[in-house]
Design an enzyme around this catalytic site. Structure first.
Site, PDB file in Angstrom:
ATOM      1  N   HIS A 106       2.935   0.568  -4.529  1.00 49.36           N
ATOM      2  CA  HIS A 106       3.135   0.210  -6.085  1.00 49.36           C
ATOM      3  C   HIS A 106       1.609   1.325  -6.536  1.00 49.36           C
ATOM      4  O   HIS A 106       1.142   1.178  -7.552  1.00 49.36           O
ATOM      5  CB  HIS A 106       2.199  -1.446  -6.121  1.00 49.36           C
ATOM      6  CG  HIS A 106       1.017  -1.796  -6.294  1.00 49.36           C
ATOM      7  ND1 HIS A 106       0.836  -2.509  -5.180  1.00 49.36           N
ATOM      8  CD2 HIS A 106      -0.242  -1.379  -6.795  1.00 49.36           C
ATOM      9  CE1 HIS A 106      -0.912  -2.449  -4.477  1.00 49.36           C
ATOM     10  NE2 HIS A 106      -1.347  -2.421  -5.060  1.00 49.36           N
ATOM     11  N   ASP A 150       6.272  -3.240  -0.225  1.00 46.54           N
ATOM     12  CA  ASP A 150       5.121  -2.716  -0.841  1.00 46.54           C
ATOM     13  C   ASP A 150       4.250  -1.481   0.117  1.00 46.54           C
ATOM     14  O   ASP A 150       3.424  -1.845   0.985  1.00 46.54           O
ATOM     15  CB  ASP A 150       4.022  -3.423  -1.296  1.00 46.54           C
ATOM     16  CG  ASP A 150       2.917  -3.028  -2.244  1.00 46.54           C
ATOM     17  OD1 ASP A 150       2.874  -2.099  -2.787  1.00 46.54           O
ATOM     18  OD2 ASP A 150       1.952  -3.469  -3.080  1.00 46.54           O
ATOM     19  N   SER A 244      -6.436  -1.572  -3.629  1.00 47.01           N
ATOM     20  CA  SER A 244      -4.835  -1.374  -3.069  1.00 47.01           C
ATOM     21  C   SER A 244      -4.337   0.207  -2.400  1.00 47.01           C
ATOM     22  O   SER A 244      -5.369   0.818  -2.364  1.00 47.01           O
ATOM     23  CB  SER A 244      -4.809  -1.458  -4.636  1.00 47.01           C
ATOM     24  OG  SER A 244      -3.938  -2.400  -5.438  1.00 47.01           O
TER      25      SER A 244
END
Length: 291
Positions: A106, A150, A244
């Site tokens: 992502h 992911d 992230s």
């Protein structure tokens, strides 16, 4: 707006609302962080170049974290997009070969002007030149709506030479047992509802949860847990915006076991964090990395 090259679809983060829970895809560096860096760049208070001061007055990061000493975790890298004269911080990542960075899918979009910063605990500078990205490889089956698969690799144009502050991390090839103590490293906000970003690498410790507790948490977000996900949590601690793509490491073996994927918006302390399972994707990583 979040745009992923993995699927050719675009998504509005504000549209991801699950009952009383808000979007779990909320850890990409937010606009306040980006604007903060731009403003301070224009004011000449900080610089993103190698000539910046080594110890600027900078706040901390990660919910419940502490400062990481220089050279303590030389595997973490920072993913930036370059816009004219400014670098826009996007995500964390880890160096797994001299030419391969491991991160979350992502964190990837259609832009091709990514840069990798390494060898520094500061978000604002590094003594090393930035590395250029040759190729981005998000997992072909990454799905933002379900957060499945992911995981992504950034292949660098040129190899990064290891040194005292730059090292390659070893990846776990076996699943991590519930109850294992794990260490989280990154540049995530220390206050999920705040707007003052910190720019110094942080670390904290979490504990891996069992499959049932993890699945129960993820189901509250109307997302089905996949074998490629696992959860970790600890009182008063959490990952947050900006973490992230960063690594989760087994505190004992020092091997990377996870990639920061998603969690509850605004990062309440003690909330459950969801990670991409390294051992589950080890074959995919080995087949796609470049030495």
């Amino acid at each position: 707006m979040f745009i992923s090259s993995a699927s050719s679809y675009s998504y509005d983060l504000n549209s991801f609302v699950y009952d009383s829970y808000e979007s779990p895809i909320a850890w990409l560096a937010d606009e306040s962080l980006q604007q903060y860096l731009i403003d301070n760049k224009s004011n000449n208070k900080y610089s993103s170049s190698a000539s910046a001061p080594a110890s600027p007055e900078i706040p901390n990061r990660i919910i419940g974290g502490i400062n990481v000493k220089q050279g303590e975790f030389p595997f973490l890298v920072q993913l930036f997009r370059k816009f004219l004269f400014n670098n826009q911080f996007m995500c964390g990542g880890s160096l797994i070969t001299s030419r391969t960075v491991l991160t979350a899918a992502h964190c990837v979009n259609f832009f091709n002007n990514y840069r990798i910063r390494y060898g520094s605990n500061s978000l604002l500078w590094s003594p090393y030149p930035e590395a250029e990205v040759k190729l981005m490889k998000p997992h072909k089956k990454f799905d933002l709506s379900t957060v499945q698969n992911d995981i992504a690799l950034f292949i660098l144009k040129n190899p990064i030479k290891p040194g005292s502050n730059v090292q390659i991390i070893e990846l776990a090839d076996q699943a991590t047992l519930p109850g294992t103590n794990v260490s989280l490293y990154g540049f995530g906000l220390t206050k999920g509802n705040g707007n003052e970003p910190a720019t110094k690498m942080q670390k904290t410790t979490l504990v891996v949860l069992d499959e049932q507790k993890c699945a129960e948490h993820i189901s509250k977000l109307n997302i089905e847990k996949s074998p490629g996900m696992f959860c970790a949590s600890s009182p008063n601690r959490s990952a947050c915006n900006g973490d992230s793509g960063g690594p989760l490491v087994d505190t004992n073996t020092k091997k990377q076991i996870g990639i920061v994927s998603f969690g509850t918006r605004y990062c309440p302390a003690g909330s459950v964090n969801v990670f991409t399972n390294i051992s589950y994707y080890k074959k995919w990583i080995d087949e796609n990395k470049v030495e």
